[in-house]
Design a protein around this motif. Structure first.
Motif, mmCIF file in Angstrom:
data_model
loop_
_atom_site.group_PDB
_atom_site.id
_atom_site.type_symbol
_atom_site.label_atom_id
_atom_site.label_comp_id
_atom_site.label_asym_id
_atom_site.label_seq_id
_atom_site.Cartn_x
_atom_site.Cartn_y
_atom_site.Cartn_z
ATOM 1 N N VAL A 52 0.830 -1.212 0.000
ATOM 2 C CA VAL A 52 0.000 0.000 0.000
ATOM 3 C C VAL A 52 0.860 1.256 0.000
ATOM 4 O O VAL A 52 0.620 2.181 -0.782
ATOM 5 C CB VAL A 52 -0.994 -0.005 1.188
ATOM 6 N N ALA A 53 1.878 1.307 0.852
ATOM 7 C CA ALA A 53 2.729 2.501 0.915
ATOM 8 C C ALA A 53 3.423 2.749 -0.419
ATOM 9 O O ALA A 53 3.485 3.891 -0.897
ATOM 10 C CB ALA A 53 3.763 2.364 2.035
ATOM 11 N N THR A 78 -4.275 -7.340 -1.979
ATOM 12 C CA THR A 78 -5.102 -6.786 -3.052
ATOM 13 C C THR A 78 -6.226 -5.930 -2.472
ATOM 14 O O THR A 78 -6.435 -4.792 -2.895
ATOM 15 C CB THR A 78 -5.696 -7.910 -3.922
ATOM 16 N N ALA A 79 -6.941 -6.481 -1.509
ATOM 17 C CA ALA A 79 -8.058 -5.746 -0.912
ATOM 18 C C ALA A 79 -7.582 -4.460 -0.236
ATOM 19 O O ALA A 79 -8.202 -3.402 -0.389
ATOM 20 C CB ALA A 79 -8.791 -6.645 0.081
ATOM 21 N N ARG A 80 -6.476 -4.531 0.495
ATOM 22 C CA ARG A 80 -5.933 -3.329 1.161
ATOM 23 C C ARG A 80 -5.491 -2.295 0.131
ATOM 24 O O ARG A 80 -5.751 -1.100 0.286
ATOM 25 C CB ARG A 80 -4.767 -3.698 2.079
ATOM 26 N N LEU A 81 -4.811 -2.750 -0.909
ATOM 27 C CA LEU A 81 -4.332 -1.840 -1.948
ATOM 28 C C LEU A 81 -5.492 -1.115 -2.618
ATOM 29 O O LEU A 81 -5.480 0.106 -2.769
ATOM 30 C CB LEU A 81 -3.512 -2.614 -2.987
ATOM 31 N N LEU A 82 -6.506 -1.859 -3.001
ATOM 32 C CA LEU A 82 -7.633 -1.254 -3.710
ATOM 33 C C LEU A 82 -8.463 -0.335 -2.819
ATOM 34 O O LEU A 82 -9.083 0.601 -3.316
ATOM 35 C CB LEU A 82 -8.494 -2.337 -4.350
ATOM 36 N N ALA A 107 -12.976 -11.893 -6.268
ATOM 37 C CA ALA A 107 -13.757 -11.350 -5.143
ATOM 38 C C ALA A 107 -12.949 -10.308 -4.362
ATOM 39 O O ALA A 107 -13.515 -9.348 -3.832
ATOM 40 C CB ALA A 107 -14.197 -12.485 -4.211
ATOM 41 N N ALA A 108 -11.632 -10.475 -4.306
ATOM 42 C CA ALA A 108 -10.768 -9.510 -3.612
ATOM 43 C C ALA A 108 -10.573 -8.235 -4.426
ATOM 44 O O ALA A 108 -10.058 -7.246 -3.910
ATOM 45 C CB ALA A 108 -9.413 -10.142 -3.303
ATOM 46 N N GLY A 109 -10.962 -8.263 -5.706
ATOM 47 C CA GLY A 109 -10.856 -7.077 -6.547
ATOM 48 C C GLY A 109 -9.810 -7.166 -7.649
ATOM 49 O O GLY A 109 -9.650 -6.233 -8.427
ATOM 50 N N ALA A 110 -9.087 -8.284 -7.717
ATOM 51 C CA ALA A 110 -8.096 -8.446 -8.784
ATOM 52 C C ALA A 110 -8.814 -8.523 -10.131
ATOM 53 O O ALA A 110 -9.960 -8.966 -10.212
ATOM 54 C CB ALA A 110 -7.268 -9.712 -8.560
ATOM 55 N N VAL A 111 -8.120 -8.078 -11.174
ATOM 56 C CA VAL A 111 -8.689 -8.139 -12.516
ATOM 57 C C VAL A 111 -8.148 -9.336 -13.292
ATOM 58 O O VAL A 111 -8.500 -9.535 -14.445
ATOM 59 C CB VAL A 111 -8.447 -6.842 -13.319
ATOM 60 N N GLY A 112 -7.298 -10.113 -12.638
ATOM 61 C CA GLY A 112 -6.773 -11.281 -13.319
ATOM 62 C C GLY A 112 -5.915 -12.141 -12.421
ATOM 63 O O GLY A 112 -5.524 -11.739 -11.324
#
Length: 153
Positions: A52-53, A78-82, A107-112
């Motif tokens: 994230v940072a 992924t979830a934290r980043l998005l 489900a975590a928000g990844a696109v691939g």
């Protein structure tokens, strides 16, 4: 007055964050992607806690995250980043398919989700496709077809 030579790299580069194995594999991937026309690796981290940072500081267009990171899992990262940098796309890389991993990644928000040791040109194509809004799942990571289903005609 003579004009300074212009850089021949494209004016707009795809900004990439890499998170995963910082050893030989990660270094090789960063080098290969950095040599790709139109790509710029703007950050490389080894740990989930750093994702994230790095994304907040470097503002990547896409993050390539290992599904398994030394201090956590790529799905949580992924979830934290998005949550913090929602404009960044996330493409998860995995060493092997686990049942339901593709569904959990989406489900975590990844696109691939791709096999991380797959052909380099497939990764490059997947990055471009993800940036245009496509969802990309490596066929090797999809569950096998149901052998009891009737053949399609």
């Amino acid at each position: 007055m003579e004009e300074m030579p212009r850089d021949h790299r494209p004016a707009v580069s795809v900004r990439i964050l890499l998170a995963g194995d910082g050893g030989a594999t990660g270094g090789a991937l960063a080098l290969l992607l950095g040599l790709e026309p139109g790509f710029a690796v703007v950050a490389q981290v080894d740990r989930s806690a750093e994702v994230v940072a790095a994304a907040q500081e470097r503002r990547p267009d896409i993050a390539l995250l290992d599904a398994v990171l030394p201090d956590g899992d790529g799905l949580e990262a992924t979830a934290r980043l998005l949550a913090e940098v929602p404009e960044c796309r996330v493409l998860l890389l995995t060493g092997s398919g686990h049942p339901g991993l593709a569904d959990r990644a989406l489900a975590a928000g990844a696109v691939g989700l791709l096999v991380k040791d797959g052909p380099h040109d497939e990764l490059v194509q997947a990055v471009h496709r993800c940036l245009t809004g496509e969802t990309v799942i490596d066929p090797a990571l999809l569950p096998p077809a149901d052998p009891t289903a009737p053949p399609g005609r």
